[in-house]
Scaffold this motif. Structure first.
Motif, PDB file in Angstrom:
ATOM      1  N   ARG A 139       0.694  -0.935  -0.347  1.00 15.63           N
ATOM      2  CA  ARG A 139      -0.063   0.159  -0.059  1.00 15.63           C
ATOM      3  C   ARG A 139       0.396   1.073   0.320  1.00 15.63           C
ATOM      4  O   ARG A 139       1.709   0.835   0.340  1.00 15.63           O
ATOM      5  CB  ARG A 139      -0.527   0.263   1.143  1.00 15.63           C
TER       6      ARG A 139
ATOM      7  N   ALA B 229       1.373   6.419   3.173  1.00 18.52           N
ATOM      8  CA  ALA B 229       0.310   7.181   4.621  1.00 18.52           C
ATOM      9  C   ALA B 229      -0.897   7.073   3.960  1.00 18.52           C
ATOM     10  O   ALA B 229      -1.598   7.796   4.444  1.00 18.52           O
ATOM     11  CB  ALA B 229       1.500   8.870   4.521  1.00 18.52           C
ATOM     12  N   ARG B 230      -1.303   6.135   3.002  1.00 16.76           N
ATOM     13  CA  ARG B 230      -3.024   6.509   2.914  1.00 16.76           C
ATOM     14  C   ARG B 230      -3.157   5.394   2.320  1.00 16.76           C
ATOM     15  O   ARG B 230      -2.336   4.303   1.901  1.00 16.76           O
ATOM     16  CB  ARG B 230      -3.001   7.030   2.152  1.00 16.76           C
ATOM     17  N   PRO B 231      -4.358   4.699   2.730  1.00 19.52           N
ATOM     18  CA  PRO B 231      -5.233   3.625   1.976  1.00 19.52           C
ATOM     19  C   PRO B 231      -5.202   3.408   0.059  1.00 19.52           C
ATOM     20  O   PRO B 231      -4.852   4.571  -0.721  1.00 19.52           O
ATOM     21  CB  PRO B 231      -6.805   3.624   1.513  1.00 19.52           C
TER      22      PRO B 231
ATOM     23  N   CYS C 165       6.198   4.048  -4.554  1.00 21.02           N
ATOM     24  CA  CYS C 165       5.960   3.429  -3.009  1.00 21.02           C
ATOM     25  C   CYS C 165       7.766   3.006  -2.044  1.00 21.02           C
ATOM     26  O   CYS C 165       7.922   3.112  -0.954  1.00 21.02           O
ATOM     27  CB  CYS C 165       5.286   2.434  -2.832  1.00 21.02           C
TER      28      CYS C 165
ATOM     29  N   CYS D  96      -1.484   8.217  -6.533  1.00 18.16           N
ATOM     30  CA  CYS D  96      -1.386   6.853  -5.694  1.00 18.16           C
ATOM     31  C   CYS D  96      -0.571   7.500  -4.561  1.00 18.16           C
ATOM     32  O   CYS D  96      -1.169   6.583  -3.015  1.00 18.16           O
ATOM     33  CB  CYS D  96      -0.737   6.054  -6.675  1.00 18.16           C
ATOM     34  N   ASP D  97       0.825   7.810  -4.337  1.00 17.63           N
ATOM     35  CA  ASP D  97       1.204   7.786  -2.880  1.00 17.63           C
ATOM     36  C   ASP D  97       2.025   9.297  -3.686  1.00 17.63           C
ATOM     37  O   ASP D  97       3.474   9.182  -3.265  1.00 17.63           O
ATOM     38  CB  ASP D  97       2.454   6.783  -2.510  1.00 17.63           C
TER      39      ASP D  97
ATOM     40  N   GLU E 275       3.084  11.263  -0.571  1.00 21.66           N
ATOM     41  CA  GLU E 275       4.277  10.920  -0.232  1.00 21.66           C
ATOM     42  C   GLU E 275       5.078  10.521  -0.145  1.00 21.66           C
ATOM     43  O   GLU E 275       6.393  11.189   0.366  1.00 21.66           O
ATOM     44  CB  GLU E 275       2.991  10.829   1.721  1.00 21.66           C
TER      45      GLU E 275
ATOM     46  N   LEU F 271      -0.120  17.961  -1.357  1.00 21.30           N
ATOM     47  CA  LEU F 271      -0.473  16.787  -0.271  1.00 21.30           C
ATOM     48  C   LEU F 271      -1.602  17.076   0.223  1.00 21.30           C
ATOM     49  O   LEU F 271      -2.403  15.930   1.415  1.00 21.30           O
ATOM     50  CB  LEU F 271       0.527  16.394   0.851  1.00 21.30           C
ATOM     51  N   ASN F 272      -2.421  18.390   0.163  1.00 24.31           N
ATOM     52  CA  ASN F 272      -3.749  18.413   1.120  1.00 24.31           C
ATOM     53  C   ASN F 272      -4.647  19.515   0.213  1.00 24.31           C
ATOM     54  O   ASN F 272      -5.872  19.235   0.856  1.00 24.31           O
ATOM     55  CB  ASN F 272      -2.868  19.824   1.768  1.00 24.31           C
TER      56      ASN F 272
ATOM     57  N   THR G 127      -8.038  19.226  -2.664  1.00 23.06           N
ATOM     58  CA  THR G 127      -8.882  18.726  -2.903  1.00 23.06           C
ATOM     59  C   THR G 127      -9.434  17.743  -4.407  1.00 23.06           C
ATOM     60  O   THR G 127      -9.547  17.309  -4.519  1.00 23.06           O
ATOM     61  CB  THR G 127     -10.896  19.423  -2.977  1.00 23.06           C
TER      62      THR G 127
END
Length: 307
Positions: A69, A72-74, A128, A170-171, A173, A264-265, A267
């Motif tokens: 995954r 830091a998130r689903p 990742c 997707c990732d 972070e 990262l913030n 919407t």
């Protein structure tokens, strides 16, 4: 001498074609493949990588499975490649071997540590594994000569939310960790990959490659095209093969340096890559962005290798 590389991916139809190119090019020595989640769950992308390598006679290339995954998130899966990540290839044999027991990040660290000289890492999925490598083994990062990553978008309309490319989305972070790591980074994003589209002339060229591999690639592309054709009105983009091709011929694209940030913030712009070309924020360049591609030369190279 062939250039030794490590290839981190999430196969994926276009990853599959890039794997074929990496194995077949005399300019590349493929030392290992690591897999991550993205186009499908990591167990599926790992199986797909092994199936592809074994089919093309590269069963000696080790495969190490990585992150299940994002950091830091689903996990949000890609949609272009179907539930298995490699739909449209029913006669591709199932894997006859398993991945290494070693985690992808540990495999990457070991190979980099052993390398006599800094080497190229190609990544064509979410970052990742590379982000986790930065956190876990910063001591080996000087052994990365260049990270060529398929990801980001700066000028062109994207395939997810208008300013966002999937691998970044997707990732994000992990992407920020890599951007902050000082690894020499070349970003091959949608600005150039959406200029290498499989349209009628490319299908005609591929139809002339009447081999088991040629027929398999045709099946892959016919499935892969569906999302692009239905949503954007264009053929499938050769995102990952273009990134891989830069190992063989860096002159296929023109690049420019910039400081890259990732949102990262927000919407509607979540995961967007933002380039400061004019150093207005006073931050040092941390990547080179591909902004122009010689599509004809790229396709000539790709089809030569598929033959």
């Amino acid at each position: 001498m062939p250039t030794p590389i490590l290839y981190d991916c999430d196969p994926g139809h276009d990853d599959a074609i890039a794997l074929v190119m990496a194995h077949r090019s005399s300019a590349i020595d493929l030392l290992g493949v690591t897999t991550t989640c993205g186009n499908a769950e990591v167990e599926k992308t790992t199986s797909n990588a092994i199936r592809i390598l074994d089919f093309i006679g590269a069963s000696h290339v080790p495969v190490a499975q990585g992150c299940v995954r994002p950091l830091a998130r689903p996990l949000i899966l890609g949609t272009a490649d179907g539930p298995s990540g490699l739909e449209g290839s029913p006669y591709l044999p199932m894997p006859r071997r398993t991945a290494l027991k070693q985690h992808a990040v540990d495999f990457l660290a070991e190979k980099l540590e052993e390398a006599p000289e800094p080497m190229i890492v190609v990544a064509t999925g979410p970052l990742c594994n590379i982000g986790l490598l930065v956190l876990k083994r910063p001591d080996v990062l000087p052994k990365i000569k260049e990270l060529i990553w398929m990801g980001g978008v700066f000028y062109r309309k994207s395939e997810i939310i208008t300013p966002t490319e999937f691998n970044a989305f997707c990732d994000p972070e992990a992407l920020k960790i890599v951007l902050d790591s000082q690894i020499p980074l070349t970003m091959v994003g949608l600005d150039v990959t959406m200029q290498v589209l499989i349209e009628a002339p490319q299908y005609e060229e591929l139809a002339g490659i009447d081999t088991p591999l040629g027929r398999l690639v045709m099946d892959w592309l016919k499935f892969y095209e569906k999302l692009h054709r239905n949503s954007m009105g264009v053929g499938g983009a050769m995102h990952d093969p273009l990134a891989l091709a830069l190992v063989i011929d860096p002159s296929l694209v023109r690049t420019r340096p910039a400081h890259i940030g990732v949102d990262l913030n927000a919407t509607y712009a979540f995961g967007a890559t933002v380039a400061d070309f004019w150093q207005e924020r006073g931050e040092a360049d941390n990547a080179r962005i591909a902004y122009e591609v010689d599509a004809d030369r790229f396709f000539a190279l790709m089809f030569d290798l598929l033959r």
